[in-house]
Design an enzyme around this catalytic site. Sequence first.
Site, short mmCIF file in Angstrom:
data_model
loop_
_atom_site.label_atom_id
_atom_site.label_comp_id
_atom_site.label_asym_id
_atom_site.label_seq_id
_atom_site.Cartn_x
_atom_site.Cartn_y
_atom_site.Cartn_z
N SER A 100 -2.78 -3.86 -3.42
CA SER A 100 -3.68 -4.61 -2.54
C SER A 100 -4.40 -5.69 -3.35
CB SER A 100 -4.73 -3.67 -1.96
OG SER A 100 -4.09 -2.55 -1.43
N CYS B 18 -3.26 -8.50 -4.70
CA CYS B 18 -2.56 -9.02 -5.87
C CYS B 18 -1.55 -10.11 -5.49
CB CYS B 18 -1.86 -7.90 -6.62
SG CYS B 18 -3.00 -6.79 -7.45
N GLY C 204 -8.09 0.03 7.52
CA GLY C 204 -7.19 0.74 6.60
C GLY C 204 -7.39 2.25 6.62
N ARG D 49 -0.81 -6.57 -11.72
CA ARG D 49 -1.89 -7.39 -12.28
C ARG D 49 -1.89 -7.05 -13.77
NH1 ARG D 49 -6.86 -9.77 -9.86
NH2 ARG D 49 -6.02 -9.64 -7.77
N ASN E 230 -13.51 -8.24 0.56
CA ASN E 230 -12.41 -7.65 1.33
C ASN E 230 -12.51 -8.01 2.81
OD1 ASN E 230 -10.03 -6.13 1.44
ND2 ASN E 230 -11.11 -4.25 1.99
C1 SPV Z 1 -4.00 -2.73 1.54
O1 SPV Z 1 -5.13 -2.48 1.09
O2 SPV Z 1 -2.95 -2.53 0.90
C2 SPV Z 1 -3.87 -3.30 2.89
C3 SPV Z 1 -5.01 -3.22 3.77
O3 SPV Z 1 -2.81 -3.72 3.25
S1 SPV Z 1 -5.31 -1.62 4.27
O4 SPV Z 1 -5.14 -1.56 5.69
O5 SPV Z 1 -6.66 -1.32 3.90
O6 SPV Z 1 -4.39 -0.71 3.61
MN MN Z 2 -1.21 -2.98 1.93
#
Ligand code: SPV
Ligand code: MN
Length: 658
Positions: free
Chosen positions: A301, A303, A253, A448, A415
Amino acid sequence: MSPAKRRRAAPEVRTKPHSPAAARMSGVCNEATEKVLRTRLAADQYDRLMALPHPQLHRFVADAIELCTPGSVFICADRAEDIRYIREQAVARGEERPLATAGHTVHFDGIQDQGRDREVTRYLVPREDSLSKALNQIEREEGLAEVRGLLAGAMRGRTMIVRCLSLGPADSAFAIPCVQCTDSFYVAHSEDLLYRTAYERFKHLAPDTDLFCFLHSAGRLNGDMVSSEADKKRIYIDYRENTIYSVNTQYAGNTVGLKKLALRLAVRKADREGWLAEHMFLMAVHGPGGRKTYFAGAFPSACGKTCTAMLSGETILGDDIAYFRNVGGRARAVNTESGIFGIIQTVNPKDDPTIYRALTTPGEVIFSNVLVKDGRPYWLGMGSDLPKDGLNFSGQWYEGKTNGDGSLIPPAHKNARYSISLAALANCDPELNNPEGVPVGGIVYGGRDADAYVPIQQSFDWEHGIIAYGAWLETETTFAILGKEGVSEINLMSIQDFVSIPLGKYIRNNLEFGARLQQPPLVFGVNYFLRDREGKFVNQVRDKAVWVKWMELRVHGDVGAARSATGWVPHYEDLQALFRQVLASDYPLEDYVKQFTLRLPENLAKLQRVEKFYQEEVSDAPPALFQVLEEQRRRLLFAQSAAGDYVSPLDLPKMRIP
Ligand code: SPV
Ligand code: MN
């Protein structure tokens, strides 16, 4: 072979351009850039890059080479042997380890690198510009000096991989070409599972097409091939140059450019060009008589977004990012990605049979931050017991192992994730690569929210939905972002972390986009996290399978609804029939009453929080936001004076809420 022999004489294309503008139009880079590339690339790699006539691409790669000084450069031309090389190098260099099942590997991120890092992700803001104060930012020149300082010489002795990729189906009006330079074979490999390759398409790009550029270095690595200077982690967004720098991190991410880094640039591009870049899944819900209706959904993220997009019996186009355009008065959307970087916690054979099967059969999958024992991956909530020891993100792990601060290290990180191509899923929708996108019948916002909004409702119109379900979306922080979990916050449209324009402007763009459509999608709000007085969730995980079917029927006007103060809510009989049809289960009336009771004190308190946030934090909030707020307050007060603090959904029809 000596360097002199490896580098061939310059091909014809490298004639000196007459002017920068002419160079931009002709695809020929300037002399200085060309010289860097000619002297620093092996001849075959030079030819590969020069076959792509794009001066911005050449400049970006030359700058990355000069700044990071890699030992070698690999230009990925997307041939089968190139892709295989990347996959093999990720293992050979120790960034991934093979698992027992063919095609499966595992990657570990550092203990302080287990999620997106808001603190060190900053916009580089030129002096003459300003962004909402809610956004993390730094003056551009200062930030550039800092992050480029950290990247200076960072790839010494390593290979820099250059990948040409496309956000959205290539050869589509939605597509944005991207280039990533990285010294991580794990990052390059992940991109192969998650994005559409575009080397061949780059050969035909107009030389002045905008590119998104991403430069990443994992920085100094420890013996386990893990970024070891967490205090020097930075993710800096230079929106002026459509370039993002990321250093001293490996978590996808923060590093895989086309994911959340590109979304921040796309929000600005969409703002300039009049379309929408959204943090949304895209799925088809299958209705009566073989009908298919497309939905997009925004959830913060962790949720419930990915598991909604993947529901059994429906088909998935994407779980994270969608672009929307107005095509002939209808909203059409594409998934910018072609794979999933999904949370693996709680994926189990009963609730998530499709993805569970894909993760447990041979095929290409990168697991990250799971527990590994005897070549098998294990994760929290997988529906079976976990071993008492193994390898995890902390190194060799055993039950009872603690952190420096004495806290217990879990067997797998909450995660922990998997990366897989969408094509590997049995329920991948056949329209995934349609260059025209799919027509969107409904959009869904989900947060949430412990005590206010009902599990599913439909807005009164586009404006009410965008504002009351999107802009007012309340949630709690989760493990997907570094920092404390469970802190309540507003996360507008679940995209606040990625909005790179003033927040009010972003809301206005959404309002105007819908206003220009002949037939805007219906807007729904869902809340999978509503609790009762004892703090227990009032719904089961599987109930979302019913909610999507109800939304599908609403899009086609096949079921009615009751007017409540916060939106249209389902009638009991319709849900009862759907519970039977979709889940083969009973739906007791008392469950319906508990779930859909209009809670007045909680909803009035929510409005107060939202009002305070927008008054204090968002100086350019559109007037419509406060109007919708006043109307909602009026409806809530009307209901409260007519029926008290808690109104049963069975009483709504006779109440005639205005
Ligand atoms: C999120 O956290 O919303 C994701 C994973 O989809 S990330 O690549 O970490 O953004
Ligand atoms: Mn995301």
